[in-house]
Motif scaffolding. Structure first.
Motif, mmCIF file in Angstrom:
data_model
loop_
_atom_site.group_PDB
_atom_site.id
_atom_site.type_symbol
_atom_site.label_atom_id
_atom_site.label_comp_id
_atom_site.label_asym_id
_atom_site.label_seq_id
_atom_site.Cartn_x
_atom_site.Cartn_y
_atom_site.Cartn_z
ATOM 1 N N VAL A 1 0.861 -1.193 0.000
ATOM 2 C CA VAL A 1 0.000 0.000 0.000
ATOM 3 C C VAL A 1 0.898 1.244 0.000
ATOM 4 N N SER B 1 -7.157 -6.135 6.167
ATOM 5 C CA SER B 1 -8.395 -5.577 5.605
ATOM 6 C C SER B 1 -8.389 -4.056 5.723
ATOM 7 N N ILE C 1 -6.234 -2.576 3.059
ATOM 8 C CA ILE C 1 -6.877 -2.663 1.742
ATOM 9 C C ILE C 1 -7.960 -1.579 1.624
ATOM 10 N N MET C 2 -8.670 -1.342 2.719
ATOM 11 C CA MET C 2 -9.672 -0.268 2.707
ATOM 12 C C MET C 2 -9.004 1.086 2.509
ATOM 13 N N LEU D 1 -6.326 1.684 0.833
ATOM 14 C CA LEU D 1 -5.957 1.802 -0.584
ATOM 15 C C LEU D 1 -7.191 2.138 -1.420
ATOM 16 N N ALA D 2 -8.316 1.507 -1.096
ATOM 17 C CA ALA D 2 -9.550 1.774 -1.844
ATOM 18 C C ALA D 2 -9.980 3.223 -1.636
ATOM 19 N N ALA D 3 -9.896 3.677 -0.389
ATOM 20 C CA ALA D 3 -10.290 5.059 -0.099
ATOM 21 C C ALA D 3 -9.376 6.037 -0.817
ATOM 22 N N THR E 1 -7.723 5.536 -3.607
ATOM 23 C CA THR E 1 -8.025 5.500 -5.034
ATOM 24 C C THR E 1 -9.231 6.403 -5.322
ATOM 25 N N TYR E 2 -10.226 6.301 -4.456
ATOM 26 C CA TYR E 2 -11.426 7.127 -4.632
ATOM 27 C C TYR E 2 -11.083 8.618 -4.516
ATOM 28 N N TRP F 1 -9.217 9.961 -7.499
ATOM 29 C CA TRP F 1 -10.181 10.097 -8.599
ATOM 30 C C TRP F 1 -10.958 11.409 -8.445
#
Lengths: 547, 403
Positions: A25, A522, A525-526, A528-530, A532-533, A536
């Protein structure tokens, strides 16, 4: 045994996976910390040269993305640092004790980064243009300086300074001679109690003596064993050292009660002093290639991400958009396309080659696994691509040289005779697929950038379908970067520091439970998702016309 | 005192000021925004946004100095890090998780301003505040452990496999007062620093805006309350330290208050007095402003404003002095209670000399003790501090330019 089972078979599997997720990450974020400020700097130079507002706008957008990812990187870096301390405390202790300097020097890099990054942002419109451009230069140099430091430590872990590999591209493996070996300086105070003849019979080579000690080449099997004993809290009386004491010291209680760690510390401290306290990690034979390749990776990922961001803007261009905005988006797109092509070409042909040849020379076990020179693999990608015959030329500069054969690596080369480690010393074969997947995807990305630039040059813009394909480029660029990093880190197993310390020695005595590991993984990973959002939202929305 | 200790004290001092300000900002920003929106007071919302801008800009600076501190610790005392790393999975894990949550709440709160719906934005504000309060939880548990190594257990007779009994560690008598004192101290000093900053602004610009006046006047009673709470919590912490003779006597022995043998090893009571003097400055400054208000002054006088600037600075210095007092009073030991024969005897005999060595601040890594490193550190830190001051100048006073 499957390649996944083999990889999980080394000690501390769950904690290795947890570290991998946490550091990956951080690594994914670092790609932008390394690449975006450099691109912003170039855009600002273009603005200074042409005076065109579109370049200033591009520089500001890139700098904004950079600031965001830097702050996230600082947070994930702190978490990764804590992760290293609590999962691999013995590694951290060894690093802090002997190869601390780059980490220490990185303090100043951190501070430099954070100051100039914020100055870069808050100084816009408040500082003269040229002063601001210098700030932009210092901002990316701060990030690169930081990378130069941390990569030197990681390079030392891949191939420590003084490593003598167990492979000759013409004569083959040299395990019979006790290789791989590592150069150590043994002070006279230690040497006088050791039976040198016995050590020589175990594979040690005396390189030369001076007034205060001797340079030796020590088999890594001995070094690994001593490192393990040192961090297990052994005393000389329980150590293998007892068997190599001179007869007159064999019953000396002062020596027998001495912690192995103290003795090892004396040797390692003397060795580091001789090599250079401040330079030891920078002398790692894989350092130059590693640094160039890491910087190249950051620039490549950033280039393709910026490319995709501007493709998206072109695709969603409102019909009412002004000509000024259209020109800005087109220019930024061209800039990113050319930038990406130049960087990925350099990355593949120069930086990657430099690193690959160094790994082939100084960590041949890993190179053998990368090339998959094993009958255990049902599908060999090197053979499939026809790279097998060409690789000796690429790696050793000679078609007549031979690649190291994985199956000929003794499974216990890192252990002393009679000592069972409970794991194999061979590196995991999974890296063959990781490495060749990286090569294939990297080549495809390079071809894509070439096609885009070709169409830009000949027709002014690429076909729509080709342009839209670029939307997936950041994912593939990040994947290539991840695969490269995974090859580097996973391929080093079972070693944490090649030739010195294996993962079992580096590991904590109080590992987290599986549920704790899953929970933290977990969480990362969250994150990284946050992230990315957020990227964007922040790279897309502010760039839209009128926003 | 070793250069290594001074370097660590320097970076920790900067880190702790920024972290304490962060706790205060994380409370004040969402509160002011919520209150401003509820009462239709756009001035308060504007103040809230100004504070958030400053926090967003300086947040990473605090983190970086915290990292610098840990790297100094690793370089100078690798044995300590190696030993502590085996024990601190849970405390460090808790802090690491909340550091990340806090970062994301900062980013979401800042960038979500006027983009997210108000209810969601306020909810993120609550996360912002709570995560700021929970980051120190793990660190203060560690500091409490460094007072009294309660919960330290050994799996083998040699003592090389140590672990932490978490339940027992959390029952450390110094943990709760230290943690609560840290939070209240951060809020108090932060409120005063914010009041002082706006007071300075008024002095510099020559006029007072209504929102600033309300901010200053409303924060002062809370700051006074915080100072009173600090006195009570400080007393609780002092009492909890009475079982740690070495540290207690080093702090209070010089003032005639000692425990056990009464021996003072290093007298740091002067640092305690400096801290108390700084607290007195804050109390007197606030009292003067209250007095002026009670006697019917329509506006804050120039003297009141100057006293508030002084009180804000004194608040932040109190934080630094408090941390230094806590740390230096156990010098040269990482664990204050290690000098207690009962604690020492609970450690397996083979480990005692090793532990004595790695917990001794005078025994720095021999490879990190060169003069070159000293010169490099001073030079680089000096240059970077100048750059940091330049940044703060640009941030706070920089004028917008054309182009």
């Amino acid at each position: 045994m499957s390649i996944v089972t083999q990889w999980l078979g080394y000690p501390a599997a769950y904690d290795r996976i947890l570290s991998m997720i946490g550091i990956e990450v951080h690594w994914a974020i670092l790609q932008y910390v390394l690449g975006l400020p450099f691109m912003a700097f170039i855009a600002e130079l273009l603005y200074l040269k042409t005076g065109q507002a579109k370049w200033l706008r591009l520089a500001k957008t890139l700098a904004k993305g950079f600031i965001l990812v830097f702050a996230v990187g600082a947070a994930t870096g702190t978490a990764s640092e804590f992760g290293l301390v609590i999962l691999w405390p013995n590694l951290l202790e060894a690093a802090g004790r002997y190869i601390y300097f780059p980490l220490y020097a990185e303090i100043f890099a951190f501070i430099m980064e954070v100051i100039f990054i914020y100055l870069l942002w808050y100084g816009w419109g408040r500082l003269p243009r040229r002063v601001h451009a210098i700030i932009a230069l210092l901002a990316f140099l701060g990030a690169w300086y930081s990378a130069a430091m941390i990569i030197s430590v990681n390079s030392y872990m891949v191939a420590p300074t003084g490593i003598h590999a167990a492979y000759d591209p013409y004569a083959g493996w040299k395990y019979g001679g006790g290789y791989p070996k590592i150069e150590l300086y043994v002070p006279g105070t230690v040497l006088k109690v050791l039976d040198v003849d016995k050590l020589v019979s175990l594979g040690m080579e005396l390189q030369g003596m001076d007034g205060s000690g001797a340079w030796v080449l020590m088999p890594v099997s001995i070094v690994r064993q001593l490192a393990d004993e040192a961090w297990q809290g052994y005393r000389v009386q329980d150590s293998i050292l007892r068997s190599v004491l001179k007869p007159e010291y064999a019953e000396d209680q002062a020596i027998l009660q001495m912690p192995v760690k103290s003795l090892i510390d004396t040797i390692l401290t003397a060795t580091i002093k001789k090599i250079g306290i401040y330079t030891v990690t920078f002398k790692s034979p894989v350092y130059l290639g590693s640094l160039l390749h890491a910087l190249g990776s950051g620039l490549t990922v950033s280039g393709f991400t910026v490319l995709a961001a501007y493709i998206l803007r072109m695709v969603r261009m409102p019909s009412s958009a002004s000509e000024e905005y259209r020109d800005y988006v087109r220019s930024a797109y061209r800039f990113a396309a050319v930038f990406s092509l130049i960087i990925i070409a350099l990355q593949g042909t120069v930086f990657g080659h430099e690193l690959g040849t160094a790994v082939a020379m100084y960590n041949p076990e890993k190179f053998a696994a990368m090339e998959g020179t094993s009958t255990q693999l049902s599908l060999n990608l090197a053979k499939l691509l026809g790279a097998e015959k060409l690789m000796p030329l690429i790696a050793y500069g000679d078609l007549n040289a031979k690649l190291p054969v994985y199956d000929d690596i003794p499974g216990n080369y890192c252990a002393l005779p009679g000592i069972s480690l409970g794991f194999s010393c061979r590196p995991p074969l999974i890296i063959h697929y990781l490495y060749y997947s990286k090569i294939i995807l990297g080549t495809l990305l390079g071809l894509y950038a070439l096609l885009v630039v070709f169409f830009l040059w000949r027709r002014g813009e690429p076909p729509t379908v080709l342009a839209k394909l670029g939307l997936a480029a950041p994912i593939f660029a990040q994947l290539v970067s991840f695969l490269g990093w995974a090859t580097r880190e996973i391929g080093r197993k079972p070693w944490t520091i090649y030739g010195v310390m294996t993962v079992d020695t580096a590991h904590t005595v109080n590992p987290p439970s599986i549920s704790e590991a899953v929970l933290v993984a977990s969480f990362f990973i969250m994150v990284l998702a946050a992230l990315t959002y957020l990227v964007w939202r922040l790279l897309w929305i502010p760039g839209r016309e009128g926003v | 005192m070793e250069a290594s200790v001074l370097f660590m004290a320097f970076t920790f001092g900067i880190h702790i000021v920024l972290v304490n300000l962060g706790i205060a900002f994380s409370t004040l920003v969402p509160y002011l925004k919520w209150r401003g929106e509820k009462s239709g007071d756009s001035g308060l919302v504007k103040v809230s946004r100004e504070l958030m801008r400053f926090y967003a800009a300086t947040y990473a600076l605090g983190g970086v100095f915290g990292t610098a501190f840990t790297v100094f610790l690793l370089s100078f005392y690798p044995g300590f890090i190696g030993f502590a790393g085996h024990l601190l999975l849970i405390p460090f894990g808790i802090s690491a998780v909340f550091i990340i949550i806090h970062f994301f709440s900062i980013a979401a709160y800042w960038y979500g301003w006027e983009r997210l719906n108000v209810r969601l934005h306020n909810l993120i504000g609550i996360v912002l505040a709570l995560s700021a309060y929970l980051i120190p939880l793990g660190f203060r548990a560690t500091f409490a452990f460094l007072n009294i190594p309660q919960g330290l257990r050994f799996l083998d007779a040699d003592g090389y496999k140590a672990y932490l009994d978490l339940a027992e560690a959390l029952g450390n008598p110094t943990f709760l007062p230290l943690y609560l004192k840290s939070l209240v101290g951060a809020l108090t000093a932060g409120l005063l620093a914010v009041s002082g900053s706006y007071a300075y602004r008024v002095l510099r610009r020559g006029h007072m805006e209504e929102a600033w006046r309300r901010l200053i006047e409303n924060t002062l009673p809370w700051a006074m309350l915080g100072l009173a709470a600090m006195a009570a919590l400080g007393f609780w912490y002092a009492i909890s330290l009475s079982g740690v003779e070495y540290k207690f006597n080093n702090i209070f022995g010089g003032l005639g208050w000692s425990v056990g043998s009464g021996i003072i090893y290093h007298d740091y009571s002067w640092l305690f007095l400096v801290k108390m003097a700084l607290v007195a400055i804050q109390v007197l400054a606030i009292a003067y402003v209250f007095h002026e208000k009670i006697t019917g002054a329509p506006e804050l006088s120039e003297r009141s404003l100057k006293l508030l600037v002084l009180a804000g600075s004194a608040g932040l210095m109190t934080i630094v002095m408090g941390e230094y007092l806590n740390a230096f009073s156990q010098y040269p030991y990482f664990v204050a209670d290690i000098t207690d024969p009962a604690v020492l005897s609970s450690i397996p005999e083979p480990l005692q000399p090793t532990l004595a060595s790695i917990l001794d601040l005078t025994r720095t890594n021999p490879l990190a003790s060169g003069r070159g490193l000293l010169a490099l550190t001073i030079g680089a830190m000096g240059a970077l501090l100048v750059a940091a001051l330049f940044f703060l100048y640009v941030l706070l006073y920089g004028k917008e330019r054309e182009g």
